[in-house]
Design a protein around this motif. Structure first.
Motif, PDB file in Angstrom:
ATOM      1  N   VAL A  56       0.874  -1.183   0.000  1.00 53.30           N
ATOM      2  CA  VAL A  56       0.000   0.000   0.000  1.00 53.30           C
ATOM      3  C   VAL A  56       0.901   1.221   0.000  1.00 53.30           C
ATOM      4  CG1 VAL A  56      -1.873   1.227   1.146  1.00 53.30           C
ATOM      5  CG2 VAL A  56      -1.657  -1.258   1.435  1.00 53.30           C
ATOM      6  N   THR A  57       0.693   2.117  -0.946  1.00 51.62           N
ATOM      7  CA  THR A  57       1.528   3.320  -0.968  1.00 51.62           C
ATOM      8  C   THR A  57       0.711   4.536  -1.362  1.00 51.62           C
ATOM      9  OG1 THR A  57       3.619   4.252  -1.761  1.00 51.62           O
ATOM     10  CG2 THR A  57       2.285   3.092  -3.359  1.00 51.62           C
ATOM     11  N   GLY A  58       1.135   5.688  -0.837  1.00 51.18           N
ATOM     12  CA  GLY A  58       0.431   6.934  -1.133  1.00 51.18           C
ATOM     13  C   GLY A  58       1.292   7.972  -1.803  1.00 51.18           C
ATOM     14  N   THR A  59       2.498   7.594  -2.216  1.00 49.47           N
ATOM     15  CA  THR A  59       3.386   8.538  -2.884  1.00 49.47           C
ATOM     16  C   THR A  59       3.449   8.239  -4.377  1.00 49.47           C
ATOM     17  OG1 THR A  59       5.203   7.099  -2.180  1.00 49.47           O
ATOM     18  CG2 THR A  59       4.891   9.126  -0.960  1.00 49.47           C
ATOM     19  N   PRO A  60       3.696   9.265  -5.189  1.00 53.39           N
ATOM     20  CA  PRO A  60       3.727   9.069  -6.645  1.00 53.39           C
ATOM     21  C   PRO A  60       5.082   8.646  -7.180  1.00 53.39           C
ATOM     22  CG  PRO A  60       3.891  11.403  -6.156  1.00 53.39           C
ATOM     23  CD  PRO A  60       3.748  10.701  -4.828  1.00 53.39           C
ATOM     24  N   ASP A  61       5.929   8.047  -6.333  1.00 50.52           N
ATOM     25  CA  ASP A  61       7.255   7.606  -6.785  1.00 50.52           C
ATOM     26  C   ASP A  61       7.322   6.096  -6.999  1.00 50.52           C
ATOM     27  OD1 ASP A  61       7.185   6.713  -4.179  1.00 50.52           O
ATOM     28  OD2 ASP A  61       8.944   7.835  -3.506  1.00 50.52           O
ATOM     29  N   GLY A  62       6.264   5.361  -6.658  1.00 50.09           N
ATOM     30  CA  GLY A  62       6.270   3.908  -6.824  1.00 50.09           C
ATOM     31  C   GLY A  62       7.040   3.165  -5.764  1.00 50.09           C
ATOM     32  N   SER A  63       7.299   3.802  -4.626  1.00 49.65           N
ATOM     33  CA  SER A  63       8.154   3.185  -3.611  1.00 49.65           C
ATOM     34  C   SER A  63       7.490   2.030  -2.882  1.00 49.65           C
ATOM     35  CB  SER A  63       8.627   4.237  -2.596  1.00 49.65           C
ATOM     36  OG  SER A  63       7.526   4.947  -2.047  1.00 49.65           O
ATOM     37  N   GLY A  64       6.218   1.784  -3.134  1.00 51.04           N
ATOM     38  CA  GLY A  64       5.582   0.599  -2.569  1.00 51.04           C
ATOM     39  C   GLY A  64       5.907  -0.665  -3.332  1.00 51.04           C
ATOM     40  N   GLN A  65       6.481  -0.512  -4.543  1.00 55.46           N
ATOM     41  CA  GLN A  65       6.814  -1.654  -5.402  1.00 55.46           C
ATOM     42  C   GLN A  65       5.621  -2.597  -5.558  1.00 55.46           C
ATOM     43  OE1 GLN A  65      11.638  -1.895  -5.136  1.00 55.46           O
ATOM     44  NE2 GLN A  65      10.549  -3.505  -4.079  1.00 55.46           N
ATOM     45  N   GLY A  66       4.450  -2.004  -5.741  1.00 53.84           N
ATOM     46  CA  GLY A  66       3.238  -2.797  -5.851  1.00 53.84           C
ATOM     47  C   GLY A  66       3.254  -3.797  -6.980  1.00 53.84           C
ATOM     48  N   ASP A  67       3.991  -3.511  -8.049  1.00 53.45           N
ATOM     49  CA  ASP A  67       4.020  -4.391  -9.214  1.00 53.45           C
ATOM     50  C   ASP A  67       4.454  -5.807  -8.894  1.00 53.45           C
ATOM     51  OD1 ASP A  67       3.172  -2.983 -11.620  1.00 53.45           O
ATOM     52  OD2 ASP A  67       4.843  -1.634 -11.223  1.00 53.45           O
ATOM     53  N   ILE A  68       5.213  -6.013  -7.825  1.00 53.94           N
ATOM     54  CA  ILE A  68       5.740  -7.350  -7.541  1.00 53.94           C
ATOM     55  C   ILE A  68       5.080  -7.966  -6.319  1.00 53.94           C
ATOM     56  CG2 ILE A  68       7.930  -6.965  -8.724  1.00 53.94           C
ATOM     57  CD1 ILE A  68       9.199  -6.470  -5.944  1.00 53.94           C
ATOM     58  N   ASN A  69       3.872  -7.502  -5.991  1.00 53.04           N
ATOM     59  CA  ASN A  69       3.148  -8.029  -4.843  1.00 53.04           C
ATOM     60  C   ASN A  69       1.879  -8.759  -5.275  1.00 53.04           C
ATOM     61  OD1 ASN A  69       4.097  -7.045  -1.873  1.00 53.04           O
ATOM     62  ND2 ASN A  69       4.867  -5.687  -3.476  1.00 53.04           N
ATOM     63  N   ASP A  70       1.403  -9.651  -4.405  1.00 52.78           N
ATOM     64  CA  ASP A  70       0.153 -10.358  -4.665  1.00 52.78           C
ATOM     65  C   ASP A  70      -1.010  -9.386  -4.767  1.00 52.78           C
ATOM     66  OD1 ASP A  70       1.070 -13.185  -4.438  1.00 52.78           O
ATOM     67  OD2 ASP A  70       1.571 -12.575  -2.398  1.00 52.78           O
ATOM     68  N   LEU A  71      -0.991  -8.372  -3.931  1.00 54.93           N
ATOM     69  CA  LEU A  71      -2.057  -7.381  -3.895  1.00 54.93           C
ATOM     70  C   LEU A  71      -1.439  -6.013  -3.684  1.00 54.93           C
ATOM     71  CD1 LEU A  71      -5.019  -6.434  -3.667  1.00 54.93           C
ATOM     72  CD2 LEU A  71      -4.947  -7.120  -1.244  1.00 54.93           C
ATOM     73  N   ALA A  72      -1.814  -5.058  -4.526  1.00 57.10           N
ATOM     74  CA  ALA A  72      -1.232  -3.724  -4.442  1.00 57.10           C
ATOM     75  C   ALA A  72      -2.322  -2.665  -4.487  1.00 57.10           C
ATOM     76  CB  ALA A  72      -0.246  -3.502  -5.585  1.00 57.10           C
ATOM     77  N   PHE A  73      -2.207  -1.699  -3.573  1.00 56.40           N
ATOM     78  CA  PHE A  73      -3.039  -0.506  -3.582  1.00 56.40           C
ATOM     79  C   PHE A  73      -2.138   0.682  -3.908  1.00 56.40           C
ATOM     80  CE2 PHE A  73      -5.263  -3.502  -0.872  1.00 56.40           C
ATOM     81  CZ  PHE A  73      -6.581  -3.375  -1.285  1.00 56.40           C
ATOM     82  N   GLU A  74      -2.414   1.325  -5.052  1.00 54.22           N
ATOM     83  CA  GLU A  74      -1.557   2.400  -5.552  1.00 54.22           C
ATOM     84  C   GLU A  74      -2.357   3.688  -5.676  1.00 54.22           C
ATOM     85  OE1 GLU A  74       1.489  -0.252  -8.265  1.00 54.22           O
ATOM     86  OE2 GLU A  74      -0.262   0.626  -9.254  1.00 54.22           O
ATOM     87  N   PRO A  75      -1.732   4.848  -5.400  1.00 52.64           N
ATOM     88  CA  PRO A  75      -2.493   6.100  -5.371  1.00 52.64           C
ATOM     89  C   PRO A  75      -3.133   6.421  -6.718  1.00 52.64           C
ATOM     90  CG  PRO A  75      -0.129   6.526  -5.357  1.00 52.64           C
ATOM     91  CD  PRO A  75      -0.295   5.060  -5.157  1.00 52.64           C
ATOM     92  N   ALA A  76      -4.382   6.879  -6.662  1.00 53.09           N
ATOM     93  CA  ALA A  76      -5.125   7.212  -7.881  1.00 53.09           C
ATOM     94  C   ALA A  76      -6.262   8.164  -7.533  1.00 53.09           C
ATOM     95  CB  ALA A  76      -5.679   5.943  -8.537  1.00 53.09           C
ATOM     96  N   TYR A  77      -6.665   8.957  -8.530  1.00 53.04           N
ATOM     97  CA  TYR A  77      -7.724   9.949  -8.359  1.00 53.04           C
ATOM     98  C   TYR A  77      -9.007   9.482  -9.037  1.00 53.04           C
ATOM     99  CZ  TYR A  77      -3.907  13.048  -6.964  1.00 53.04           C
ATOM    100  OH  TYR A  77      -2.826  13.605  -6.333  1.00 53.04           O
ATOM    101  N   LYS A  78     -10.130   9.765  -8.384  1.00 53.86           N
ATOM    102  CA  LYS A  78     -11.433   9.384  -8.927  1.00 53.86           C
ATOM    103  C   LYS A  78     -12.431  10.503  -8.663  1.00 53.86           C
ATOM    104  CE  LYS A  78     -14.254   6.161 -10.636  1.00 53.86           C
ATOM    105  NZ  LYS A  78     -14.061   5.554 -11.969  1.00 53.86           N
ATOM    106  N   THR A  79     -13.211  10.858  -9.672  1.00 56.55           N
ATOM    107  CA  THR A  79     -14.238  11.869  -9.491  1.00 56.55           C
ATOM    108  C   THR A  79     -15.494  11.215  -8.939  1.00 56.55           C
ATOM    109  OG1 THR A  79     -13.348  13.213 -11.288  1.00 56.55           O
ATOM    110  CG2 THR A  79     -15.623  13.639 -10.622  1.00 56.55           C
TER     111      THR A  79
END
Length: 582
Positions: A188-211
């Protein structure tokens, strides 16, 4: 038919293992029936304990989970004290001495040479100070990872720490999610640098905007099915779901339950969720999550910030979190390079004191095996970075030092084929003294993994090294496969394995020749990864060019066949007997 592991888990698993563990600790290691040891060692993993390799019978590795790498004031000192008192054994490492902590690629801590009889006392001390080994290993939720400075980083678009804390509190020790088909790794990460390395995890929550209702809201897009293990790497797949922070726990629990109910329990090799996503496809994963595991309408994916990802790319603004960085409150966090993630117990204690003297006492652990001291006032930064201890744990290291990652290797691990930690230290020091990178290249990642299990994450490095065996001058020697061009970022890619079974003493020469070719033939300010991309494997194989140099490797022999690679008399029959019962 279910596997042996599934059968063992059906008999005893989860929280109830602790009672048996403590009984064995009181009665002695020898009271574990020999024909039941495989079963108990598998179960002990749920409480963060791995039995060490052949020749080290009776000794355990202990993993301490620190969600998102967050260590509250005083906790680093506790780890240092435990390492000093308990993590010592019959073998002394020639570089790191006796008693040390390993910081891992999943923001956890590992201690070695732990004796069964000491585990109750260690658990008591950890738990009194808010630390735990629960589910640090085993077929369950592992340590949750992300940007280690969540809640402090001036660059974050959403504070992920409350979400991570909630997930940890909800799913650690949760009986409904304690026995999964295999490990479950969450980012789980909230920064726009990709430091959560979500791409290589079973489950990833990555920051995103929704109206939502006409207002743009920041939350998380969801990806599922990433992982590096064995020879089957996958990047996590987008399942077209966006969640607000309040719904993360429900969606994460739904996906964990989906995996629990549908993952393969008959073949552990195929038991990871990446294979289920392969079989089902992302659309079916989303449909099943919606219809069977959540009771509200899922949002479609929002606008992500993946084009800003630079973490672990080998290029760009923020490859790691080493150095001096501003916090949102005006103070600073300072990332220190811990070469191959290992720090002696006395240094752990000294750093704990410095963290309290200059900051709040809190530290954070990164996925690049480094440590970060937080909350340092601006006027104290220069004095802190001038401390003598930081000569060995520099905030401004050589690219070869800061880019070195290594797994445990044959020092303790039964899966590893080659020695890793000390070897990568020697490689980094030799490269620092003998090889010059182009002046504009200040990040260069070399990851050394002792086998195909990928604990050192070799597939996402500029240069990937993987343990093998070969023959040289008619003698069997340790060797490494060489891969090139891996990394994460906006367009993640796995390394291409271009050269196989290079004797370990020829690796520094091979890297030197490769970098010399890169420096001579790159286009303008072309990155190493871009340089690799535009050449085929045959060309890259010729660039590697293994060569002997003045580098000498003391562990050319088969360290898998030793009880301890650094012992003067290291044959398996020379190993120590199991620790004496108190």
């Amino acid at each position: 038919m279910p596997t042996d592991v599934e059968r063992w888990k059906s008999e005893v698993y989860g929280q109830e293992i602790r009672e048996h563990l403590f009984e064995f600790a009181e009665e002695g290691y020898d009271t574990i029936p020999e024909d039941e040891r495989d079963a108990w060692f598998e179960r002990f993993k749920w409480w963060g304990l791995y039995h060490q390799r052949n020749g080290q019978e009776g000794y355990f590795m202990m993993r301490i989970g620190t969600p998102n790498g967050v260590m509250k004031p005083g906790q680093l000192r506790v780890v240092g004290e435990i390492a000093s008192e308990y993590a010592t054994g019959p073998g002394v490492n020639p570089i790191f001495g006796d008693g040390y902590a390993d910081f891992t690629t999943r923001q956890s801590i590992q201690l070695h040479w732990i004796e069964l009889s000491d585990i109750p006392d260690i658990f008591e001390k950890l738990e009194e100070n808010g630390l735990s080994t629960q589910q640090a290993c085993g077929d369950s939720w592992r340590n949750i990872v992300g940007n280690p400075v969540a809640g402090k980083d001036a660059r974050e678009v959403i504070d992920a720490w409350p979400v991570i804390h909630d997930l940890n509190e909800t799913f650690k020790g949760n009986d409904d999610h304690s026995n999964l088909p295999r490990k479950w790794k969450v980012s789980v990460t909230g920064t726009p640098d990709g430091s959560g390395q979500g791409d290589i995890n079973d489950l990833a929550f990555e920051p995103a905007y929704k109206t939502i209702d006409g207002e743009e809201t920041v939350g998380f897009n969801v990806r599922v099915g990433g992982g590096l293990a064995r020879n089957e790497p996958r990047f996590a797949r987008d399942i077209d779901v966006w969640v607000p922070p309040a719904d993360v726990s429900t969606v994460a629990g739904g996906l964990s339950a989906l995996f629990r109910d549908n993952g393969d329990r008959e073949d552990r090799y195929n038991a990871r969720i990446k294979f289920l996503v392969d079989e089902w496809g992302a659309d079916k994963v989303r449909e099943t999550l919606q219809s069977e595991y959540v009771d509200f309408e899922l949002h479609t994916a929002g606008r992500d910030v993946r084009e800003e990802y630079t973490y672990n790319t080998g290029d760009g603004d923020r490859n790691d979190l080493i150095g001096v960085h501003e916090q949102h409150d005006g103070s600073y966090f300072i990332g220190l390079n811990v070469l191959v993630g290992r720090m002696g117990a006395s240094d752990v204690l000294e750093l704990a004191d410095l963290a309290s003297e200059y900051g709040s006492g809190e530290v954070r652990l990164s996925q690049r095996q480094n440590i970060i001291v937080t909350d340092i006032p601006k006027d104290a930064v220069d004095e802190f970075t001038s401390e003598q201890l930081l000569e060995n744990y520099s905030p401004d290291p050589s690219p070869f030092m800061r880019g070195s990652v290594a797994c445990t290797g044959t020092e303790f691990c039964s899966l590893s084929i080659v020695e890793t930690k000390n070897r990568q230290v020697r490689y980094a020091r030799w490269l620092k003294d003998n090889v010059t990178l182009p002046g504009d290249v200040d990040e260069f990642h070399i990851h050394l993994s002792g086998c195909t299990a990928s604990c050192a994450q070799p597939q996402i490095a500029d240069i990937s090294l993987r343990g093998m065996k070969t023959r040289k001058n008619g003698e069997p020697v340790e060797a490494l496969d060489v891969g090139l061009g891996g990394g994460l970022g906006a367009e993640p890619q796995f390394a291409r394995w271009v050269t196989q079974r290079v004797p370990v003493d020829e690796i520094p020469g091979a890297i030197s020749n490769l970098i010399e070719t890169f420096a001579a033939e790159r286009n303008d300010d072309e990155s190493f990864r871009a340089f690799i991309d535009r050449h085929d494997n045959d060309e890259l194989d010729s660039f590697v060019a293994p060569e002997e140099t003045d580098y000498e490797d003391p562990m050319m022999h088969n360290t898998k066949r030793t009880w301890y690679p650094y012992a003067e008399n290291d044959g398996l029959d020379a190993g120590p007997s199991a620790p004496a019962d108190d």
